[in-house]
Design a protein around this motif. Structure first.
Motif, PDB file in Angstrom:
ATOM      1  N   GLY A 258      74.125  14.804 144.308  1.00  0.00           N
ATOM      2  CA  GLY A 258      73.745  15.921 145.172  1.00  0.00           C
ATOM      3  C   GLY A 258      73.528  15.539 146.620  1.00  0.00           C
ATOM      4  O   GLY A 258      74.000  16.218 147.534  1.00  0.00           O
ATOM      5  N   GLY A 259      72.816  14.421 146.856  1.00  0.00           N
ATOM      6  CA  GLY A 259      72.561  13.985 148.224  1.00  0.00           C
ATOM      7  C   GLY A 259      73.834  13.660 148.963  1.00  0.00           C
ATOM      8  O   GLY A 259      74.025  14.053 150.123  1.00  0.00           O
ATOM      9  N   ARG A 260      74.742  12.959 148.297  1.00  0.00           N
ATOM     10  CA  ARG A 260      76.026  12.620 148.918  1.00  0.00           C
ATOM     11  C   ARG A 260      76.840  13.876 149.212  1.00  0.00           C
ATOM     12  O   ARG A 260      77.457  14.014 150.274  1.00  0.00           O
ATOM     13  CB  ARG A 260      76.840  11.709 147.993  1.00  0.00           C
ATOM     14  CG  ARG A 260      76.350  10.275 147.931  1.00  0.00           C
ATOM     15  CD  ARG A 260      77.424   9.419 147.263  1.00  0.00           C
ATOM     16  NE  ARG A 260      76.881   8.706 146.110  1.00  0.00           N
ATOM     17  CZ  ARG A 260      77.605   7.932 145.325  1.00  0.00           C
ATOM     18  NH1 ARG A 260      78.905   7.791 145.542  1.00  0.00           N
ATOM     19  NH2 ARG A 260      77.065   7.308 144.304  1.00  0.00           N
ATOM     20  N   LEU A 261      76.851  14.785 148.225  1.00  0.00           N
ATOM     21  CA  LEU A 261      77.646  16.002 148.395  1.00  0.00           C
ATOM     22  C   LEU A 261      77.133  16.848 149.550  1.00  0.00           C
ATOM     23  O   LEU A 261      77.926  17.447 150.291  1.00  0.00           O
ATOM     24  CB  LEU A 261      77.640  16.814 147.095  1.00  0.00           C
ATOM     25  CG  LEU A 261      78.384  16.184 145.903  1.00  0.00           C
ATOM     26  CD1 LEU A 261      78.151  16.996 144.644  1.00  0.00           C
ATOM     27  CD2 LEU A 261      79.876  16.065 146.184  1.00  0.00           C
ATOM     28  N   ARG A 262      75.808  16.897 149.724  1.00  0.00           N
ATOM     29  CA  ARG A 262      75.249  17.632 150.871  1.00  0.00           C
ATOM     30  C   ARG A 262      75.739  17.035 152.185  1.00  0.00           C
ATOM     31  O   ARG A 262      76.114  17.744 153.120  1.00  0.00           O
ATOM     32  CB  ARG A 262      73.714  17.604 150.826  1.00  0.00           C
ATOM     33  CG  ARG A 262      73.092  18.696 149.981  1.00  0.00           C
ATOM     34  CD  ARG A 262      71.587  18.780 150.202  1.00  0.00           C
ATOM     35  NE  ARG A 262      70.898  17.584 149.734  1.00  0.00           N
ATOM     36  CZ  ARG A 262      70.501  17.372 148.477  1.00  0.00           C
ATOM     37  NH1 ARG A 262      70.730  18.301 147.565  1.00  0.00           N
ATOM     38  NH2 ARG A 262      69.879  16.268 148.143  1.00  0.00           N
ATOM     39  N   GLY A 263      75.743  15.706 152.237  1.00  0.00           N
ATOM     40  CA  GLY A 263      76.230  15.028 153.444  1.00  0.00           C
ATOM     41  C   GLY A 263      77.699  15.290 153.697  1.00  0.00           C
ATOM     42  O   GLY A 263      78.116  15.536 154.845  1.00  0.00           O
ATOM     43  N   PHE A 264      78.493  15.270 152.628  1.00  0.00           N
ATOM     44  CA  PHE A 264      79.922  15.550 152.781  1.00  0.00           C
ATOM     45  C   PHE A 264      80.162  16.989 153.221  1.00  0.00           C
ATOM     46  O   PHE A 264      81.069  17.257 154.018  1.00  0.00           O
ATOM     47  CB  PHE A 264      80.665  15.268 151.472  1.00  0.00           C
ATOM     48  CG  PHE A 264      80.935  13.811 151.227  1.00  0.00           C
ATOM     49  CD1 PHE A 264      81.621  13.048 152.158  1.00  0.00           C
ATOM     50  CD2 PHE A 264      80.505  13.194 150.048  1.00  0.00           C
ATOM     51  CE1 PHE A 264      81.881  11.701 151.936  1.00  0.00           C
ATOM     52  CE2 PHE A 264      80.759  11.850 149.820  1.00  0.00           C
ATOM     53  CZ  PHE A 264      81.439  11.103 150.763  1.00  0.00           C
ATOM     54  N   LEU A 265      79.363  17.931 152.709  1.00  0.00           N
ATOM     55  CA  LEU A 265      79.542  19.325 153.125  1.00  0.00           C
ATOM     56  C   LEU A 265      79.221  19.492 154.603  1.00  0.00           C
ATOM     57  O   LEU A 265      79.930  20.216 155.321  1.00  0.00           O
ATOM     58  CB  LEU A 265      78.654  20.250 152.285  1.00  0.00           C
ATOM     59  CG  LEU A 265      78.787  21.754 152.612  1.00  0.00           C
ATOM     60  CD1 LEU A 265      80.221  22.238 152.413  1.00  0.00           C
ATOM     61  CD2 LEU A 265      77.823  22.577 151.768  1.00  0.00           C
ATOM     62  N   ASN A 266      78.189  18.806 155.077  1.00  0.00           N
ATOM     63  CA  ASN A 266      77.862  18.873 156.502  1.00  0.00           C
ATOM     64  C   ASN A 266      79.020  18.365 157.360  1.00  0.00           C
ATOM     65  O   ASN A 266      79.320  18.919 158.418  1.00  0.00           O
ATOM     66  CB  ASN A 266      76.593  18.063 156.791  1.00  0.00           C
ATOM     67  CG  ASN A 266      75.343  18.707 156.210  1.00  0.00           C
ATOM     68  OD1 ASN A 266      75.316  19.916 155.990  1.00  0.00           O
ATOM     69  ND2 ASN A 266      74.327  17.915 155.935  1.00  0.00           N
TER      70      ASN A 266
END
Length: 537
Positions: A258-266
């Motif tokens: 989840g943390g990585r995916l949030r960063g990738f979405l940003n």
């Protein structure tokens, strides 16, 4: 064999004829090799395995936005063929935005493309070159009448057993006309893929973006069989079935990645799904202004070749970029005054619709109409007022930056994304773009039309952002209805749930609210982070 056909020197475009290490100098393949975002489209793998490797003949078309990677994919296919030992003289590449070819076209010489292919074929046969020949026609949309000339060649019997013609273009209207002219004439290539011989190369979807940048996540996706249509179909069905348990894989994705995916979405909200902008940002943390300008200039230049005026296009783009994720009533605006859009004189609605069709046809924009459920299957009511979405966040940022004279677009949009309202609208664009292709991914078909399977939905309790529906190729009798509401904010309010619960009660289908971080499951509503949901598309 000769280098010149129809008076045009083709050796410049076809360096593999004389140089076995051409790929080390090719600018597209060099950029791919050095890229921090070496995206290998799934379409490339599909086309190579199903058509090129089997040496099928016929005509294949691939359309998509400018700079999406169509030319790079051609060079990847050519490299794969030469690496497999295919005689380089069996491969012919023609680019229709070449200055020499455009000069020949402007001089009024008829049938240049047809004559090139006929002379090339005759020369190859004289020199006992094995068949079939692989013909790549890049940016065919810029060559008026190309499809008619190909049809002439097909009707002369030169394509069947002799040619695999692969044409790319940026405009769907041109390739739609090509599909009409070539209907029933696209050979064995037309039946090699369930979705047919006319394909679309979209910018990277979010999950492709993450898989390209994070190989650990890519391995995880393979380990959970999430590349398979069937797996994703069942997971989406569980999400939308009242009282159903959802797959534990979704919880695992959220907790582990989840943390990585949030960063990738940003990042994705800044770079979009284009490898060129993503590469610059990943490598240096910047996207040069020249990248934005290059995208915009190509869009305007190509529009001019379709007879569209730059001033009208620019003014319309400015207005549309100020109404992102909103309903637009262009007809009503025109009845009031065309000066609402900044036009100094009256522009007919029919003319403006040509510009909208151009933007939709080049996969720059989406228009989404209201969906209604009045029988066994939802229908789109094209009489309703459409909502405007941009196909990709980077396309939107290119257009807004240029039409509003933003000096440093990256800095501007980094700051703009701190505004929750703007961020939510841009995320809604991303969701719209992904959902528009979901029915096609679930059930590939050459008859697919993306605007016919998705729309916004009105209820007494409010409005849902999206309802989309599809039938799986595995279970064609089973309709899966997916209602979606985007609430990209830190905390949800009680009233945010009312339209989704209203839909669930009336249609007995659990609705999905896409949040920023929340993840919880209720009997009639699933609330999940948008970055987790997008891994299913």
């Amino acid at each position: 064999m000769r280098d010149k056909y129809a008076g045009i020197d083709l050796s410049i475009w076809n360096p593999w004829w004389y140089d076995s290490e051409w790929y080390k100098k090719d600018p597209h393949l060099m950029a791919f090799t050095r890229s921090a975002v070496p995206w290998r489209p799934r379409l490339f793998i599909l086309l190579y395995k199903r058509i090129f490797k089997k040496s099928l003949t016929g005509v294949v078309t691939v359309r998509g936005p400018r700079r999406v990677g169509k030319t790079t994919m051609i060079k990847m296919l050519i490299y794969a063929l030469t690496r497999e030992g295919v005689n380089p003289r069996r491969i012919l590449y023609i680019t229709c935005d070449d200055v020499e070819l455009q000069s020949a076209l402007s001089s009024g010489r008829p049938g240049i493309l047809r004559n090139v292919l006929i002379e090339y074929y005759e020369d190859a046969v004289r020199n006992n070159v094995a068949r079939p020949f692989f013909i790549f026609i890049d940016e065919a949309s810029l060559y008026r009448g190309w499809a008619l000339e190909i049809k002439n060649i097909i009707d002369r019997g030169l394509v069947d057993e002799n040619f695999l013609i692969y044409a790319t273009g940026s405009h769907s209207m041109d390739l739609a006309e090509a599909s009409r002219l070539l209907k029933g004439r696209q050979g064995r290539a037309a039946t090699a893929i369930p979705s047919g011989a006319n394909q679309i190369l979209y910018p990277m979807r979010f999950v492709e973006y993450v898989e390209t940048l994070d190989h650990d996540f890519e391995k995880y996706m393979y380990s959970k069989y999430l590349m398979r249509i069937g797996t994703r179909y069942h997971m989406l069905k569980e999400l939308t079935t009242i009282d159903s348990e959802i797959s534990p894989v979704l919880y695992e994705i959220d907790s582990k990645y989840g943390g990585r995916l949030r960063g990738f979405l940003n990042r994705y909200l800044l770079t979009g799904g284009f490898a060129v902008s993503a590469d610059a940002y990943v490598k240096d943390g910047v996207i040069p202004r020249s990248v934005y300008d290059d995208f915009y200039d190509l869009m305007v230049r190509d529009a001019g070749k379709f007879g569209l005026r730059e001033f009208v296009l620019t003014t319309l783009l400015r207005w549309l970029s100020e109404h992102i994720s909103s309903r637009i009533n262009l007809h009503k605006e025109m009845k009031k005054t065309t000066r609402t859009l900044g036009f100094p004189h009256t522009i007919k609605v029919s003319e403006l619709e040509k510009y909208l069709n151009y933007l939709i046809g080049t996969k720059s924009m989406l228009l989404m109409y209201e969906a209604k459920i009045a029988g066994r299957e939802p229908q789109i009511d094209f009489r309703t007022t459409p909502k405007v979405y941009f196909r990709d966040p980077f396309i939107y940022e290119v257009i807004y930056a240029r039409t509003h004279e933003i000096a440093d677009p990256l800095v501007y949009f980094k700051d703009k994304l701190r505004d929750p309202e703007f961020a939510s609208r841009l995320v809604e664009c991303v969701v719209a773009s992904h959902l528009s292709v979901l029915p096609f991914l679930m059930a590939p078909s050459p008859l697919f039309e993306e605007m016919r399977n998705i729309g916004y939905f009105r209820l007494e309790s409010g409005e849902l952002d999206f309802v989309t529906w599809y039938r799986s190729t595995m279970r064609p009798s089973e309709l899966n209805l997916v209602p979606i509401e985007v609430k990209y904010r830190e905390q949800l309010r009680a009233e945010d749930l009312e339209p989704t619960r209203g839909f669930a009660e009336k249609y007995r289908r659990r609705a999905i609210i896409l949040s920023k971080n929340d993840f919880r499951v209720e009997s009639e509503v699933v609330i999940m982070p948008v970055h987790t949901f997008l891994t299913l598309i």
